[in-house]
Every structure is written in C-alpha cells, then in structure tokens.
Design a protein around this motif. Structure first.
Motif, PDB file in Angstrom:
ATOM      1  N   ARG A 183      -3.802  12.558   0.793  1.00 31.75           N
ATOM      2  CA  ARG A 183      -2.660  12.466   0.026  1.00 31.75           C
ATOM      3  C   ARG A 183      -1.190  12.270   0.717  1.00 31.75           C
ATOM      4  NH1 ARG A 183       0.512  16.019  -2.308  1.00 31.75           N
ATOM      5  NH2 ARG A 183       0.598  14.883  -4.282  1.00 31.75           N
ATOM      6  N   HIS A 184      -1.155  13.094   1.800  1.00 31.84           N
ATOM      7  CA  HIS A 184      -0.071  12.939   2.791  1.00 31.84           C
ATOM      8  C   HIS A 184      -0.141  12.955   4.278  1.00 31.84           C
ATOM      9  CE1 HIS A 184      -0.835  17.313   3.061  1.00 31.84           C
ATOM     10  NE2 HIS A 184      -0.110  17.259   3.815  1.00 31.84           N
ATOM     11  N   ASP A 241       0.787   4.110  -0.389  1.00 35.67           N
ATOM     12  CA  ASP A 241       0.984   4.997  -1.340  1.00 35.67           C
ATOM     13  C   ASP A 241       1.201   6.427  -0.712  1.00 35.67           C
ATOM     14  OD1 ASP A 241       1.411   3.437  -3.662  1.00 35.67           O
ATOM     15  OD2 ASP A 241      -0.757   3.018  -3.840  1.00 35.67           O
ATOM     16  N   ILE A 273       2.203   9.923   1.039  1.00 36.00           N
ATOM     17  CA  ILE A 273       3.390  10.877   0.829  1.00 36.00           C
ATOM     18  C   ILE A 273       3.631  11.268   2.290  1.00 36.00           C
ATOM     19  CG2 ILE A 273       4.704  12.689   0.051  1.00 36.00           C
ATOM     20  CD1 ILE A 273       2.497  12.609  -2.380  1.00 36.00           C
ATOM     21  N   CYS A 280       9.519   4.607   0.670  1.00 40.86           N
ATOM     22  CA  CYS A 280       8.370   5.211   0.452  1.00 40.86           C
ATOM     23  C   CYS A 280       8.280   6.427  -0.144  1.00 40.86           C
ATOM     24  CB  CYS A 280       7.261   5.236   1.748  1.00 40.86           C
ATOM     25  SG  CYS A 280       8.237   6.052   3.072  1.00 40.86           S
ATOM     26  N   ARG A 281       7.168   6.942  -0.485  1.00 44.93           N
ATOM     27  CA  ARG A 281       7.184   8.299  -1.167  1.00 44.93           C
ATOM     28  C   ARG A 281       7.138   9.318  -0.068  1.00 44.93           C
ATOM     29  NH1 ARG A 281       1.583   8.890  -4.212  1.00 44.93           N
ATOM     30  NH2 ARG A 281       2.554  10.751  -5.158  1.00 44.93           N
ATOM     31  N   TRP A 282       7.842  10.408  -0.209  1.00 51.41           N
ATOM     32  CA  TRP A 282       7.907  11.276   0.639  1.00 51.41           C
ATOM     33  C   TRP A 282       8.434  12.685   0.308  1.00 51.41           C
ATOM     34  CZ3 TRP A 282      12.734  13.771   1.358  1.00 51.41           C
ATOM     35  CH2 TRP A 282      14.168  13.357   0.702  1.00 51.41           C
ATOM     36  N   ALA A 283       8.217  13.752   1.214  1.00 52.66           N
ATOM     37  CA  ALA A 283       8.392  15.253   0.878  1.00 52.66           C
ATOM     38  C   ALA A 283       9.317  15.954   1.827  1.00 52.66           C
ATOM     39  CB  ALA A 283       7.117  16.003   0.396  1.00 52.66           C
ATOM     40  N   GLY A 317       5.890  14.190  -4.374  1.00 53.72           N
ATOM     41  CA  GLY A 317       6.173  13.265  -3.577  1.00 53.72           C
ATOM     42  C   GLY A 317       7.669  12.628  -4.658  1.00 53.72           C
ATOM     43  N   THR A 357      10.837   9.247  -4.367  1.00 49.49           N
ATOM     44  CA  THR A 357      11.177   8.171  -3.540  1.00 49.49           C
ATOM     45  C   THR A 357      12.697   8.104  -3.445  1.00 49.49           C
ATOM     46  OG1 THR A 357      10.997   7.075  -5.435  1.00 49.49           O
ATOM     47  CG2 THR A 357       9.072   6.882  -4.062  1.00 49.49           C
TER      48      THR A 357
END
Length: 258
Positions: free
Chosen positions: A107-108, A139, A141, A159-162, A253, A255
């Motif tokens: 997932r990441h 998709d 993260i 994009c999705r990030w953390a 996550g 954006t």
C-alpha cells in the motif's frame, strides 16, 4: 483524537545473516517497510516478513534502495532520471509479487538510506524515483521525509503521500537528518525518543536540534529495527503515545500541498 502511524524498516536479513528484530517489532508497529533485495534482504526474508505482516494486520510497504548490499544502501550513487525510476519500479514490482504470494498487498513505498537522503535534497531526483513507482501503481502512497524536497516532489506530482518523522534521528534546521557520522545524530535513549515523538506529534512539527519548530505533516513515525535499543525505543514510543491519548493507526494518505 490525534492519531499517528508507526513504521519500521524490516526484511533486511540476508541468507543466514540476521538483521533487526522483525517479529517483535511487528507486534508494535502499524506499517512495515520491507527491503526489496537491493540494499538488503532477499526473497526468503521478503516472504517471511510479508507473511508475518499479513498475520498481524500490518500495512505493507516497499522499501527500495541503491544496489549496495555491502554498504547497506548508505553509500551515495549517481543514478538519475529514467534509470532511477526503473530501479524503483523494479523493486516495487518484486515487493508486490511477494506480498500477493503472502495474501497481502503493498500500500505504500518508502525510499531507503542514501537514496532517501539524496532525494530529500534534490526534488528532481525525488520526482524521478517516485514517477518510477507511480508508473507501476498510480494509487500507491509515497512515504516522504516530511518538510524536505521529497515532500515538494509528491505535492507537485499530486499523488497520495504521508509525512514521516524519525524517532531515533536528530534534525537539522532544514528538516534533513543530521549526518550519522556526527555526534548525537542517532538517538539510543528510549525515554528521550518517546518524549521527542509525543512533543512533535502534539506540535504538528519537526523539532530540530536547535529547538526550531518546522510545521509539517506528521502522519507516521519511523522506528528503526537495526539498532541496539531499537525494540526498546519502539515500545517506549508506542507506550508514550498511548499515554498521551494519541491513537495508533495506519495512515490513510493525503493529496495536495500540506
């Protein structure tokens, strides 16, 4: 209630050489960054780590680094542009395959060592690495060193990030990590690490060695697994966060710009 994720780098054993305390850490953390065989790890270490992560319900991430087993991915290499993107895509693909075989999914993604440090200084380099990952999974993260060029890159990519902070590393005033060669760069005291993390999560900021506060996304805390007091630090940080009424959960996550 404030919440935060706890992540650790693992799957870094190689053949009969054991690195870290993966099984114990998987009882503490909420996300696992699994080495992909370039800077550390091999197919058996990946398989075992992925399977245990699935059993514990831990979020699985790919942890690509430079092709540098001897240097544990901590030596800088000059790989740029499309080749760097291919290097990251190659390792993500391996992680996805091993996770699927274990009944889980990736997932990441989090960059390792010298590659991560270089991308925290160079937005174009970070973008090349992340574009490689996104070409495989749009998709996914991207876990970034908060408030660095890595964050600038994911914000620009949309994009999705953390955002990640470190429990056992000291910070410079530009939000980069103090060089490991310098005194005090690595924190070994569990109580000190725990206090720092509660303070940073509550402040929503990185607190540097000089006392400067850098407001940033504090989505996840890195708990390294290869130090002498790594497990003690992990347990102390988790206990301190829970005592401070900070919930522990896998990051969703985000954006856009912070």
């Amino acid at each position: 209630m404030t919440s935060v994720d706890l992540n650790a780098d693992m799957g870094e054993s190689f053949g009969p050489w054991v690195m870290g305390q993966d099984a114990e850490l998987l009882e503490v953390i909420t996300s696992a960054n699994v080495a992909c065989g370039m800077h550390a790890g091999d197919w058996d270490a990946m398989a075992a780590t992925m399977a245990r992560a699935v059993e514990t319900g831990t979020g699985i991430g790919a942890h690509p680094g430079f092709p540098d087993l001897q240097g544990f991915g901590r030596r800088r290499m000059q790989i740029a542009g499309r080749s760097l993107g291919n290097l990251v895509a190659y390792q993500l693909g391996a992680a996805q395959a091993m996770a699927a075989a274990a009944g889980g999914r990736v997932r990441h993604l989090k960059l390792h060592g010298a590659l991560a440090n270089m991308c925290s200084e160079d937005e174009a380099l970070a973008r090349a690495a992340y574009e490689g990952a996104l070409s495989v999974d749009p998709d996914i993260i991207i876990m970034v060193l908060a408030a660095t060029r890595q964050q600038s890159a994911v914000e620009a990519l949309g994009c999705r990030w953390a955002g990640e902070i470190f429990a056992d590393r000291a910070y410079n005033d530009d939000a980069t990590l103090v060089d490991r060669a310098l005194p005090g760069a690595v924190i070994h005291d569990p109580e000190l690490a725990a206090r720092r993390m509660v303070g940073m999560v509550k402040a929503g900021a990185i607190i540097t060695e000089s006392g400067k506060h850098i407001p940033t996304a504090v989505d996840t805390i890195c708990l390294h697994g290869d130090g002498k007091t790594a497990l003690q630090i992990a347990r102390a940080v988790r206990a301190a966060l829970e005592e401070a009424d900070i919930a522990l959960e896998v990051f969703p996550g985000r954006t856009g710009a912070f």
